[in-house]
Scaffold this motif. Sequence first.
Motif, PDB file in Angstrom:
ATOM      1  N   ILE A  88       0.804  -1.221   0.000  1.00 58.84           N
ATOM      2  CA  ILE A  88       0.000   0.000   0.000  1.00 58.84           C
ATOM      3  C   ILE A  88       0.838   1.274   0.000  1.00 58.84           C
ATOM      4  N   ASN A  89       0.196   2.337  -0.455  1.00 58.72           N
ATOM      5  CA  ASN A  89       0.686   3.709  -0.335  1.00 58.72           C
ATOM      6  C   ASN A  89      -0.297   4.461   0.561  1.00 58.72           C
ATOM      7  N   ILE A 105      -9.305   2.916   4.117  1.00 52.01           N
ATOM      8  CA  ILE A 105      -8.502   2.407   5.235  1.00 52.01           C
ATOM      9  C   ILE A 105      -9.230   1.254   5.922  1.00 52.01           C
ATOM     10  N   ASP A 106     -10.541   1.399   6.095  1.00 51.79           N
ATOM     11  CA  ASP A 106     -11.330   0.322   6.702  1.00 51.79           C
ATOM     12  C   ASP A 106     -11.232  -0.956   5.876  1.00 51.79           C
ATOM     13  N   MET A 107     -11.304  -0.821   4.549  1.00 47.76           N
ATOM     14  CA  MET A 107     -11.212  -2.006   3.694  1.00 47.76           C
ATOM     15  C   MET A 107      -9.852  -2.677   3.838  1.00 47.76           C
ATOM     16  N   GLU A 153       0.798   3.800  11.458  1.00 50.57           N
ATOM     17  CA  GLU A 153       0.646   3.757  12.914  1.00 50.57           C
ATOM     18  C   GLU A 153      -0.496   4.650  13.394  1.00 50.57           C
ATOM     19  N   ARG A 154      -0.803   5.696  12.640  1.00 52.96           N
ATOM     20  CA  ARG A 154      -1.851   6.641  13.062  1.00 52.96           C
ATOM     21  C   ARG A 154      -3.256   6.193  12.681  1.00 52.96           C
ATOM     22  N   GLN A 155      -3.377   5.250  11.764  1.00 54.23           N
ATOM     23  CA  GLN A 155      -4.693   4.872  11.255  1.00 54.23           C
ATOM     24  C   GLN A 155      -5.347   3.813  12.139  1.00 54.23           C
ATOM     25  N   ALA A 156      -6.674   3.797  12.111  1.00 52.73           N
ATOM     26  CA  ALA A 156      -7.440   2.787  12.845  1.00 52.73           C
ATOM     27  C   ALA A 156      -8.767   2.568  12.125  1.00 52.73           C
ATOM     28  N   HIS A 157      -9.306   1.374  12.262  1.00 48.46           N
ATOM     29  CA  HIS A 157     -10.610   1.067  11.670  1.00 48.46           C
ATOM     30  C   HIS A 157     -11.678   1.896  12.372  1.00 48.46           C
ATOM     31  N   GLU A 162      -9.169  -1.508  15.049  1.00 47.90           N
ATOM     32  CA  GLU A 162      -7.953  -2.264  14.729  1.00 47.90           C
ATOM     33  C   GLU A 162      -6.969  -1.366  13.995  1.00 47.90           C
ATOM     34  N   LYS A 163      -5.681  -1.614  14.215  1.00 52.27           N
ATOM     35  CA  LYS A 163      -4.634  -0.810  13.605  1.00 52.27           C
ATOM     36  C   LYS A 163      -3.771  -1.663  12.684  1.00 52.27           C
TER      37      LYS A 163
END
Length: 380
Positions: A88-89, A105-107, A153-157, A162-163
């Motif tokens: 991913i990018n 991001i969720d996908m 690291e900053r993203q979450a569902h 979930e990260k």
Amino acid sequence: MVPQLLQRFRESKLVDPVRTIKRQYQAKRYWKEIIAALKEQNQHCTKQTPFQKPGIAFSFDDSFRVNDWYRYGKELFGFFDVKVTFNINAFHHFEGQREHSQAEIDMLLELQADGHEIAHHGYTHQNSLEYANEHGLRKWIEAEIEPLIDWMERQAHSITKEKFKRPVSFAYPYTLYSEATNAALVPDYFNVVRGGFDHYSLPQRGVTGYVPSICIDQKELFDFSYFKQALKLARKSGTNLIIMCHSILPDEVNWNDFGWGKEAVEPGKYRTAPKTLQAIINEARKLDMVFYTTAELAGIATFIDCNFEDFLRREVLKTTDKWINIRDLESVKELDLRNLHITNLAGIEYFINLEKLSLGDHAINDLRLLNRLPKLAIIK
């Protein structure tokens, strides 16, 4: 008169067969080189342990294609119980180079929750050679490598929270690399880095550093007869094939319908149909080959259930290392997983010498992975 003849020639589209023949010749040469490399490796066969069976690692590039991966890949890979790697990018290649939306991001995180590896493909998909030559290796790391790790690291569902797991592998954009870029990435940032096909040896399990891949997108005029030869040779030599793809799209889907304009025409040629992936899976299964993520080929274990992974780190391995090595799990003979609130046993298949497993009361619905443990005698 001559210009008129040239115009008629162009309008007649006689140039298309010429281009097609040229591409077919290039594809044939490409596959012959792959077959030759595999034949050479047949001279160095090694005995495989149960988890070291030769196999395939599907590796999909460019996460602006995540809708395709999710729509056509999630169910397909789930049905066949195949784990793959998605590289991913942080940004969409088109649509104004926007950052990935929360829905995208969720996908990606839901694909990770299914056991697939989410790997690094560059923050903005820059050509590593061009960028490093112009700005230096350190600037390339600061612009393309570290920012995506931080971004992940900053993203979450949005619902499950979930990260992303820390990426184990890196896939070079445009498959372009140098020995200097490899040395800059491994082992400080990744365990393994993937390029395109070249004369490097195809990987055995536990490989670190650079690994090649074979592109099967339509642009490469994929030839299934050659591919079957490659599978048989890989099976015989005990090596693995990393299969590079991009979009997962049925043949009838028109790329132009996405509305990304002329600049997206060339990337649109990098696509593989679900039926092709299914044919590869079926052929590999006939040969008793297995499916790995790129991380697993590098000898790194992946888990879905965080409670399971945390327990292993804390109580079994007593490690704070970035990654868990599969070889460290192969010697474990007993596991007590009671009262850990584990709901998914993905990763248990690495414990090939496990003899005793305690689960107690649990909420695990799928115990099929236990069938892969040849020495498991006691379950309670």
